[in-house]
Design a protein around this motif. Structure first.
Motif, short mmCIF file in Angstrom:
data_model
loop_
_atom_site.label_atom_id
_atom_site.label_comp_id
_atom_site.label_asym_id
_atom_site.label_seq_id
_atom_site.Cartn_x
_atom_site.Cartn_y
_atom_site.Cartn_z
N LEU A 198 -44.36 2.86 37.69
CA LEU A 198 -43.04 3.25 38.19
C LEU A 198 -43.11 4.71 38.64
O LEU A 198 -43.55 5.58 37.90
N THR A 199 -42.67 4.96 39.86
CA THR A 199 -42.91 6.24 40.51
C THR A 199 -41.67 6.71 41.26
O THR A 199 -40.96 5.90 41.86
N ARG A 200 -41.43 8.01 41.22
CA ARG A 200 -40.44 8.63 42.11
C ARG A 200 -41.18 9.68 42.93
O ARG A 200 -41.79 10.60 42.38
N GLY A 201 -41.12 9.55 44.25
CA GLY A 201 -41.93 10.43 45.09
C GLY A 201 -43.40 10.15 44.84
O GLY A 201 -43.88 9.04 45.08
N ASN A 202 -44.10 11.14 44.32
CA ASN A 202 -45.50 10.96 43.93
C ASN A 202 -45.70 11.09 42.43
O ASN A 202 -46.83 11.19 41.96
N THR A 203 -44.60 11.05 41.65
CA THR A 203 -44.65 11.34 40.22
C THR A 203 -44.38 10.08 39.40
O THR A 203 -43.38 9.39 39.62
N ASN A 204 -45.25 9.80 38.45
CA ASN A 204 -45.06 8.66 37.56
C ASN A 204 -43.85 8.90 36.66
O ASN A 204 -43.72 9.97 36.04
#
Length: 542
Positions: free
Chosen positions: A146-152
């Motif tokens: 699960l990721t937002r942008g490039n961040t887990n």
């Protein structure tokens, strides 16, 4: 005049006839509303598998041209990279050159790297914002990657007892719509909403499951007959086309064992689609409340036909959890997850991991035969709904024009007035393979160039009413799709010259688009000591 917004909604592993407006028993009032206010296509095709369909949809190319000929596996030198390559342009990349803002929520599944951002991740392929999963499947309660942008951000699901991935995808799409209207009211948007529902595992809310208690008690044989009747009544299918036989590996419904469990599997599957439709309703409400519904082209389709893959009782937790990263061994509360299609375990909760099996997939693909993986009609036929009040005059009409995934990008570029780029970051881009569907919006019937498919050696070419199709490693079969779309009367023996000519055209296409023969892929697997995943092993043995 402002360019139209584009909302592209893709769901995962759903059959041709599951939703209400395509003859199914599942309650989908929001999709039905879009169909009643727009167009339904009766002969739209995907590529029969998750990753290849996404690659083709996003680029307007055939999946082999993008580097994703099978799945997101790297087959090494002379094999598919399993990764969206540099010689293709995505829809958001193209639209950004035309001042579009771009958003995505949901399943990506076209990148080989699952944990480290690469040039094949969403933000690097044209999206301004991304929320979703990089992997292709997993728990709906606690998904990997699960990721937002490039961040887990997997911790957000673990820390939220109410987290459910289908809801999260819908809610994020709603937020994007509202924020876009607040921040960029004069700028058009492209939004890609990629649900994992109803892909296994069978996870759903108790309240949604309870709604379907008794809905499927008549069993798969009777329900298949009823679905075909509704499809004919809706004008989607020709009454002359006969229902394909029940899958020969499955019993008649009266003879089936473990009926309570079997019914529960289908009830949970239905609940997954129902929950998705509820989310689509919230998305439509956001478009209405922000005054954008009339000027938004909404496209809905599925990435392949229904999935007949069984999750075998003997599959190792290690393979699912660590090698494939499509499951977690424990729930968020620390309870062991119980893997496998075990009739003593009812699907739905977080501590289960099951699929609904061949017989129900056969129902989902009514009236066609075969499933995800294969290029027969059951594997590649999808609902396609288009809704655009300011651009499509007819309401509730059906279009029978054969078309397929590369046409989606061509259509979007056409109606937005966006040029197809000749290169990307210094790399030459393959020419667009699709044809715009805009003339079809207005009832025109443009000439359809030949259409081609290949996946795991399964292959087809369709030219006019003729379809040449192969179930690997078997021989070519030939069908007259005007007389026999359910593929019951093989005419190959009666039309040897037509078979020869169409097979030659297929081989020319395969060479041009970089299709690697299945034998070569299997050889590369053996050389790398890399056996297929469990569902591919079953398919190879079939």
């Amino acid at each position: 005049m402002k360019k139209p917004n584009i909302l592209l909604i893709l769901n995962d592993d759903m059959g041709y006839s599951d939703i209400g407006c395509y003859g199914g028993e599942i309650d989908t009032p929001n999709l039905d509303r879009l169909a009643a206010g727009g167009l339904r296509f009766s002969q739209f095709y995907n590529t029969a598998r998750c990753s290849p369909s996404r690659a083709s949809l996003l680029t307007g190319l055939h999946p082999h041209q993008t580097g994703i000929g099978v799945l997101t596996y790297d087959f090494g030198p002379e094999g598919y990279a399993g990764n969206l390559g540099p010689n293709c342009v995505t829809i958001p990349e193209a639209l950004k050159t035309n001042q579009y803002k771009t958003y995505m929520s949901g399943k990506w599944h076209v990148a080989g790297s699952l944990t480290t951002p690469t040039d094949a991740w969403p933000l690097q392929r044209g999206f301004d914002e991304f929320f979703g999963t990089i992997i292709g499947a997993g728990s709906f309660y606690d998904p990997n990657t699960l990721t937002r942008g490039n961040t887990n951000i997997e911790h957000e699901a673990r820390e939220n007892p109410d987290f459910f991935y289908t809801d999260a995808i819908s809610d994020q799409a709603v937020r994007y719509i509202r924020e876009h209207q607040q921040q960029h009211p004069d700028t058009p948007f492209f939004q890609y909403v990629a649900y994992t529902a109803p892909h296994w595992p069978l996870h759903a809310h108790d309240s949604d499951i309870a709604k379907y208690k008794g809905r499927f008690d008549a069993g798969w044989d009777k329900l298949r007959e009823q679905r075909l009747e509704r499809l004919v009544q809706a004008g989607l299918l020709d009454p002359a086309w006969r229902l394909s036989e029940r899958d020969p590996t499955q019993p008649p419904w009266p003879d089936a064992q473990h009926k309570e469990w079997l019914l529960r599997c289908m009830e949970v599957y239905a609940a997954q689609i129902d929950r998705m439709d509820q989310g689509i309703g919230r998305i439509l409400a956001a478009l209405e409340e922000t005054g954008q519904l009339d000027d938004t082209l909404i496209i809905f389709l599925s990435d392949n036909g229904a999935c007949a893959e069984d999750i075998p009782e003997g599959v190792t937790v290690d393979e699912l959890v660590h090698k494939l990263m499509i499951a977690k061994a424990h729930t968020r509360a620390g309870e062991p997850v119980r893997f496998g299609n075990i009739p003593e375990i009812m699907p739905g909760p977080e501590n289960t991991y099951q699929s609904y099996g061949t017989a129900w997939a056969n129902l989902s693909n009514t009236p066609f035969r075969l499933y995800k993986h294969w290029i027969h009609e059951g594997g590649i036929s999808t609902p396609l709904i288009l809704h655009w009040p300011r651009g499509i005059a007819e309401r509730g009409a059906v279009r029978h024009t054969p078309s397929y995934l590369p046409d989606i990008m061509a259509t979007i570029l056409d109606i937005t007035g966006t040029a197809y780029p000749a290169e990307r970051n210094g790399h030459a881009v393959a020419p667009l393979e699709g044809r715009t569907l805009q003339p079809v919006f207005h009832g025109e019937e443009p000439d359809r160039p030949p259409m081609f498919w290949e996946h795991e050696g399964n292959a087809a070419v369709r030219i006019g009413k003729w379809k040449l199709v192969r179930k690997y490693p078997g021989p070519w079969e030939l069908y007259d799709m005007q007389a026999d779309r359910t593929e019951l009367n093989d005419l190959a023996a009666a039309e040897p010259e037509r078979v020869r000519q169409m097979a030659a055209q297929y081989e020319q296409w395969a060479a041009r688009c970089g299709v690697i023969p299945r034998e070569k892929i299997l050889q590369l697997m053996r050389e790398q000591n890399s056996p297929p995943a469990f569902w591919e092993e079953e398919e190879e043995e079939a």
